[in-house]
Design a protein around this motif. Structure first.
Motif, PDB file in Angstrom:
ATOM      1  N   ARG A  70      45.004  -0.603  62.078  1.00 18.07           N
ATOM      2  CA  ARG A  70      45.375  -2.026  62.062  1.00 18.07           C
ATOM      3  C   ARG A  70      44.193  -2.953  61.808  1.00 18.07           C
ATOM      4  NH1 ARG A  70      47.714  -4.730  66.206  1.00 18.07           N
ATOM      5  NH2 ARG A  70      47.244  -3.335  67.945  1.00 18.07           N
ATOM      6  N   GLY A  71      42.962  -2.392  61.751  1.00 19.92           N
ATOM      7  CA  GLY A  71      41.821  -3.231  61.439  1.00 19.92           C
ATOM      8  C   GLY A  71      40.733  -3.162  62.492  1.00 19.92           C
ATOM      9  N   TRP A  72      39.778  -4.081  62.379  1.00 17.72           N
ATOM     10  CA  TRP A  72      38.556  -4.072  63.196  1.00 17.72           C
ATOM     11  C   TRP A  72      38.638  -5.089  64.317  1.00 17.72           C
ATOM     12  CZ3 TRP A  72      34.866  -7.665  64.540  1.00 17.72           C
ATOM     13  CH2 TRP A  72      33.640  -7.185  65.040  1.00 17.72           C
ATOM     14  N   ILE A  73      38.124  -4.693  65.492  1.00  9.12           N
ATOM     15  CA  ILE A  73      37.985  -5.618  66.614  1.00  9.12           C
ATOM     16  C   ILE A  73      36.581  -5.451  67.190  1.00  9.12           C
ATOM     17  CG2 ILE A  73      40.439  -5.631  67.212  1.00  9.12           C
ATOM     18  CD1 ILE A  73      39.756  -3.686  69.485  1.00  9.12           C
ATOM     19  N   PRO A  74      36.037  -6.495  67.807  1.00  8.59           N
ATOM     20  CA  PRO A  74      34.697  -6.371  68.410  1.00  8.59           C
ATOM     21  C   PRO A  74      34.752  -5.536  69.678  1.00  8.59           C
ATOM     22  CG  PRO A  74      35.629  -8.523  68.885  1.00  8.59           C
ATOM     23  CD  PRO A  74      36.581  -7.855  67.927  1.00  8.59           C
ATOM     24  N   PRO A 104      50.693  -5.623  68.186  1.00  6.88           N
ATOM     25  CA  PRO A 104      51.306  -5.759  66.862  1.00  6.88           C
ATOM     26  C   PRO A 104      52.711  -6.344  66.989  1.00  6.88           C
ATOM     27  CG  PRO A 104      51.527  -3.512  67.621  1.00  6.88           C
ATOM     28  CD  PRO A 104      50.741  -4.244  68.679  1.00  6.88           C
ATOM     29  N   ALA A 105      53.359  -6.508  65.870  1.00  8.33           N
ATOM     30  CA  ALA A 105      54.738  -7.006  65.876  1.00  8.33           C
ATOM     31  C   ALA A 105      55.632  -6.018  66.619  1.00  8.33           C
ATOM     32  CB  ALA A 105      55.223  -7.197  64.445  1.00  8.33           C
ATOM     33  N   GLU A 106      56.563  -6.540  67.391  1.00  9.47           N
ATOM     34  CA  GLU A 106      57.461  -5.707  68.165  1.00  9.47           C
ATOM     35  C   GLU A 106      58.739  -5.427  67.378  1.00  9.47           C
ATOM     36  OE1 GLU A 106      58.191  -7.578  71.880  1.00  9.47           O
ATOM     37  OE2 GLU A 106      56.128  -7.371  72.610  1.00  9.47           O
ATOM     38  N   GLY A 107      59.436  -4.394  67.824  1.00  7.77           N
ATOM     39  CA  GLY A 107      60.701  -4.046  67.197  1.00  7.77           C
ATOM     40  C   GLY A 107      60.520  -3.310  65.882  1.00  7.77           C
ATOM     41  N   THR A 119      52.333   1.360  70.899  1.00  9.75           N
ATOM     42  CA  THR A 119      51.053   0.906  71.454  1.00  9.75           C
ATOM     43  C   THR A 119      50.640   1.688  72.701  1.00  9.75           C
ATOM     44  OG1 THR A 119      52.222  -0.822  72.694  1.00  9.75           O
ATOM     45  CG2 THR A 119      51.310  -1.426  70.546  1.00  9.75           C
ATOM     46  N   ALA A 120      51.585   2.396  73.312  1.00  7.76           N
ATOM     47  CA  ALA A 120      51.248   3.162  74.517  1.00  7.76           C
ATOM     48  C   ALA A 120      50.284   4.296  74.186  1.00  7.76           C
ATOM     49  CB  ALA A 120      52.519   3.714  75.154  1.00  7.76           C
ATOM     50  N   HIS A 121      50.291   4.760  72.945  1.00  2.00           N
ATOM     51  CA  HIS A 121      49.418   5.858  72.535  1.00  2.00           C
ATOM     52  C   HIS A 121      48.372   5.380  71.519  1.00  2.00           C
ATOM     53  CE1 HIS A 121      53.068   7.981  74.041  1.00  2.00           C
ATOM     54  NE2 HIS A 121      52.154   8.774  74.568  1.00  2.00           N
ATOM     55  N   THR A 160      47.921  -3.548  55.429  1.00  2.36           N
ATOM     56  CA  THR A 160      47.766  -4.776  54.639  1.00  2.36           C
ATOM     57  C   THR A 160      48.852  -5.793  54.970  1.00  2.36           C
ATOM     58  OG1 THR A 160      49.038  -3.831  52.785  1.00  2.36           O
ATOM     59  CG2 THR A 160      46.641  -3.577  52.734  1.00  2.36           C
ATOM     60  N   SER A 161      50.003  -5.299  55.456  1.00  2.00           N
ATOM     61  CA  SER A 161      51.116  -6.188  55.805  1.00  2.00           C
ATOM     62  C   SER A 161      51.991  -5.495  56.855  1.00  2.00           C
ATOM     63  CB  SER A 161      51.937  -6.499  54.552  1.00  2.00           C
ATOM     64  OG  SER A 161      53.073  -7.277  54.872  1.00  2.00           O
ATOM     65  N   PRO A 162      52.453  -6.265  57.878  1.00  8.87           N
ATOM     66  CA  PRO A 162      52.255  -7.697  58.093  1.00  8.87           C
ATOM     67  C   PRO A 162      50.855  -8.010  58.620  1.00  8.87           C
ATOM     68  CG  PRO A 162      53.488  -6.743  59.895  1.00  8.87           C
ATOM     69  CD  PRO A 162      53.317  -5.650  58.899  1.00  8.87           C
ATOM     70  N   GLU A 163      50.370  -9.180  58.278  1.00  8.33           N
ATOM     71  CA  GLU A 163      49.057  -9.594  58.754  1.00  8.33           C
ATOM     72  C   GLU A 163      49.136  -9.997  60.222  1.00  8.33           C
ATOM     73  OE1 GLU A 163      47.467 -12.630  56.314  1.00  8.33           O
ATOM     74  OE2 GLU A 163      47.561 -11.457  54.458  1.00  8.33           O
TER      75      GLU A 163
END
Length: 263
Positions: free
Chosen positions: A119-123, A138-141, A83-85, A195-198
């Protein structure tokens, strides 16, 4: 009777008609090819979505282009989100045509290579879209992700200009080549639509599966163009016959007016 066809007006009209016929025929074949391409694409999408997921590295590699036959193919990868990049892709819409961003997060594989994950759409945080938005983590690890394999986006394919001078951590197009330069790592060609994980919350909104049932109106447009091409000579004949009739009536009227009145 038909000497008027040699007049400048009729010569131009005839030349225009002769030019329109092959042009309209070609436009009809262009729409036919678009119809055939759409049908072929629908078949590829249907087969890809129905197939079992395969490892992403079996279909793409650093610097590679995603093959047409692998478009929307479901793939898996094991690694960690970086997520840092993370960056966002500007001016993307959701299912309700609201403008926002797509979240593009590097996913570092166990072998050190990177897979780009949409990862999808955000406003957007306001109408200017200049500020970097707040993005749910997102999910960690170490996890396994699944997504639809997509080719790198280009201006030619998307119609979106890849402008420079954007706000920090914002891009216009998803490009694995640009990401490799930005990250200094090997990046697999293309990217995946997650598509996964949601997501645990409502955002990012996952990108919906593509529509592969509609074939559009291309075949109807093709037939329409061909009917137009057939109508051009018919219209030319109708105009020519009308001109003959009008000229005959005018000549008859002149002859009547020229005859002396009967006492």
């Amino acid at each position: 009777m038909y000497r008027f066809l040699l007049s400048r007006q009729w010569v131009i009209l005839t030349l225009v008609a002769l030019a329109l016929i092959p042009t309209m025929i070609e436009l009809g074949f262009w729409q036919l090819h678009r119809h055939e391409n759409r049908v072929a694409l629908n078949n590829v999408i249907a087969d890809s979505l129905a197939a079992e997921p395969v490892p992403a590295e079996s279909l793409t590699s650093p610097g590679a282009e995603v093959e047409d036959a692998d478009l929307y193919r479901r793939v898996t990868a094991k690694g960690r989100f970086d997520t840092a990049h993370e960056v966002v892709v500007r001016r993307r819409t959701n299912a309700d045509d609201e403008v926002g961003f797509h979240v593009l997060t590097p996913f570092v594989l166990d072998d050190g290579k990177v897979l780009l994950v949409n990862r999808g759409w955000i406003p957007a945080d306001g109408p200017s879209q200049t500020a970097f938005p707040k993005i749910p983590a997102p999910a960690e690890g170490e996890i396994t992700v699944t997504g639809r394999l997509m080719p790198d986006q280009t201006t030619a394919e998307s119609g979106i200009k890849d402008v420079s001078g954007l706000p920090d951590r914002q891009v216009m197009l998803i490009s694995s080549e640009q990401a490799a330069e930005r990250l200094g790592k090997q990046v697999l060609g293309g990217y995946i639509e997650l598509t996964s994980p949601e997501p645990k919350g409502d955002t990012p909104e996952l990108i919906p599966a593509p529509d592969h049932d509609s074939i559009g109106n291309h075949m109807a447009y093709a037939i329409q163009w061909w009917l137009f091409s057939a109508g051009v000579p018919v219209g030319w004949v109708i105009l020519a016959r009308r001109e003959v009739r009008d000229r005959a009536e005018a000549a008859k009227q002149e002859q009547t007016e020229a005859e002396p009145a009967t006492v």
